[in-house]
Motif scaffolding. Structure first.
Motif, short mmCIF file in Angstrom:
data_model
loop_
_atom_site.label_atom_id
_atom_site.label_comp_id
_atom_site.label_asym_id
_atom_site.label_seq_id
_atom_site.Cartn_x
_atom_site.Cartn_y
_atom_site.Cartn_z
N THR A 211 0.78 -1.20 -0.25
CA THR A 211 0.34 0.23 0.62
C THR A 211 1.01 1.11 0.36
O THR A 211 0.45 1.84 -0.50
CB THR A 211 -0.84 -0.36 1.51
N PHE A 212 2.04 1.25 0.57
CA PHE A 212 2.39 2.24 0.96
C PHE A 212 3.94 2.16 -0.59
O PHE A 212 3.64 3.80 -0.94
CB PHE A 212 3.77 2.10 1.55
N ILE A 213 4.06 1.35 -1.03
CA ILE A 213 4.67 1.62 -2.65
C ILE A 213 3.75 2.35 -3.70
O ILE A 213 3.97 3.00 -4.93
CB ILE A 213 5.24 0.90 -3.11
N PHE B 133 3.64 5.77 -5.34
CA PHE B 133 3.37 6.06 -6.83
C PHE B 133 2.79 7.27 -7.65
O PHE B 133 3.05 7.59 -8.39
CB PHE B 133 3.74 4.50 -7.38
N MET B 134 1.35 7.24 -6.74
CA MET B 134 0.63 8.00 -7.08
C MET B 134 1.05 9.63 -6.97
O MET B 134 0.65 10.17 -7.93
CB MET B 134 -0.64 7.44 -6.25
N ILE B 135 1.71 9.94 -5.56
CA ILE B 135 1.61 10.84 -5.30
C ILE B 135 2.29 11.31 -6.61
O ILE B 135 2.92 12.76 -6.69
CB ILE B 135 2.62 11.27 -4.32
N LEU B 136 3.84 10.70 -7.00
CA LEU B 136 5.07 10.74 -7.51
C LEU B 136 4.13 11.20 -8.98
O LEU B 136 4.56 11.81 -9.65
CB LEU B 136 5.96 9.70 -7.88
N LEU B 137 3.05 10.31 -9.40
CA LEU B 137 2.23 10.56 -10.70
C LEU B 137 1.42 11.75 -11.26
O LEU B 137 1.82 12.58 -11.54
CB LEU B 137 1.41 9.30 -10.94
N ALA B 138 1.39 12.09 -9.45
CA ALA B 138 0.67 12.82 -9.24
C ALA B 138 1.10 14.24 -9.48
O ALA B 138 0.76 15.58 -10.13
CB ALA B 138 -0.25 13.51 -8.32
N LEU B 139 2.20 14.36 -9.03
CA LEU B 139 3.93 15.62 -9.41
C LEU B 139 3.86 16.02 -10.46
O LEU B 139 3.87 16.98 -10.60
CB LEU B 139 4.48 15.62 -8.22
N VAL B 140 4.02 14.87 -11.35
CA VAL B 140 4.21 14.67 -13.22
C VAL B 140 3.54 15.00 -13.20
O VAL B 140 3.60 16.85 -14.32
CB VAL B 140 4.52 13.66 -12.90
#
Length: 278
Positions: free
Chosen positions: A11-13, A17-24
C-alpha cells in the motif's frame, strides 16, 4: 502477521507511486503559474527558475487587454446554455429511443453513433456556408446551435446506455398511478439519471470552455469572443507575448478548475451510485 506487513508495504509503495505520478501531472501547472508572474526577459532566460521578482501587474495588463469580464461572460453564456440544452435534448431523445425500440429509432441511433466519428475539419467549410445561409453566423446562439449539433451524438450515446439500466417496472408503476409520459420522465427517470447528467456536463464543459476552433469560425465580432479566442490575441505572426499570455491562460483555467472542484462531490456520488446499481 506477514500478510498484514506485506499489505502495508504494498500500500505504501502504491501510494508513493501515485503521489509521484500526481506531481508529474502538476509540473505543467508549475511552469504556467511561475512564469505568469515573471518579466518577459526573466521568462526567456530561465523558464524553470523561481521568479526573481513577482510581476503581478502582468495579470492586470492581461485582464485589461483581453477585456476579461466580457469574454468570461461570453464563455459562461455559451457553456451554460449549451450544457442545459444538450442534457435536456439528449436525455429525452435517448429515453424515447430505448423505450420505443422501433426500426426507425434503431436507424436513428446508428446515425448518431456514426456522427461521432466524423472529424470536425472535414465539415468546416460546409459549416461556414450553412451558418451563413441560415443567418446564425457571428452570434452566440449560432455557436450554441453548432455545439448542439456536435455534442448531441455523444450525449445520446451515453444516455442511451444508461437508460437501459433503469428498471421499466418503476415507470409502469408510475403510469398506473396516473402519470403521463412527461411525468414519468421528469419525476421517475430524470432523478435516476443524475450520475450520467453530471458526467456529460463535465465532459461537455471541458470541451466547450476550452474550444478555440469552432468559436473562431462562427464568432467574428470582438464583443462576442470567448476566452480562448481572446487569449490567442497575444500570439501574432512575429511576436509572442508570453508574459501576458500566461496570466491570461491562468485567468481562463481558474473558473474551470473551480467548477471541477465543486463538482468533485457529485462525481464521487455518481461513481458510488453506479457501482451499486442493479
Amino acid at each position: 502477521m506477514e500478510s498484514a506487513k506485506s499489505y502495508r508495504i504494498s500500500t505504501f509503495i502504491t501510494e508513493l507511486f501515485m503521489i509521484l505520478l500526481a506531481l508529474v501531472f502538476l509540473v505543467p501547472f508549475y511552469f504556467l503559474f511561475v512564469n505568469s508572474v515573471k518579466t518577459f526577459g526573466d521568462l526567456l532566460t530561465n523558464a524553470a527558475s523561481w521568479p526573481q521578482a513577482f510581476e503581478w501587474s502582468n495579470y492586470q495588463r492581461a485582464w485589461e487587454i483581453t477585456n476579461f469580464p466580457k469574454v468570461l461572460t461570453n464563455s459562461l453564456i455559451v457553456t451554460v446554455i449549451s450544457n442545459l440544452l444538450l442534457v435536456l435534448i439528449s436525455s429525452m431523445t435517448a429515453y424515447r429511443m430505448v423505450r420505443h425500440n422501433t426500426r426507425f429509432n434503431r436507424v436513428l441511433f446508428t446515425l448518431f453513433v456514426a456522427a461521432m466519428v466524423i472529424p470536425f475539419q472535414s465539415i468546416m467549410i460546409p459549416l461556414v456556408k450553412v451558418t451563413s445561409t441560415v443567418g446564425i453566423m457571428n452570434s452566440h446562439w449560432g455557436l450554441i446551435i453548432c455545439y448542439l449539433g456536435f455534442g448531441v451524438p455523444m450525449s445520446v450515446f451515453l444516455f442511451h446506455g444508461f437508460v437501459k439500466s433503469v428498471p421499466v417496472e418503476i415507470e409502469e408503476a408510475a403510469r398506473v398511478d396516473g402519470s403521463n409520459a412527461y411525468g414519468v420522465f421528469f419525476r421517475i427517470v430524470y432523478p435516476l439519471m443524475r450520475p450520467m447528467y453530471v458526467t456529460i456536463i463535465i465532459l461537455n464543459t471541458l470541451w466547450i470552455w476550452n474550444d478555440y476552433l469552432l468559436p473562431s469560425i462562427v464568432l467574428q465580432d470582438a464583443e462576442l469572443h470567448t476566452i480562448p479566442i481572446a487569449t490567442y490575441a497575444f500570439f501574432g505572426q512575429y511576436t509572442k507575448q508570453w508574459d501576458l499570455a500566461l496570466p491570461a491562460l491562468v485567468l481562463g483555467i481558474t473558473p474551470i478548475i473551480l467548477f471541477f472542484l465543486l463538482m468533485q462531490k457529485h462525481i464521487i456520488q455518481g461513481i458510488t451510485a453506479g457501482s451499486v446499481k442493479g
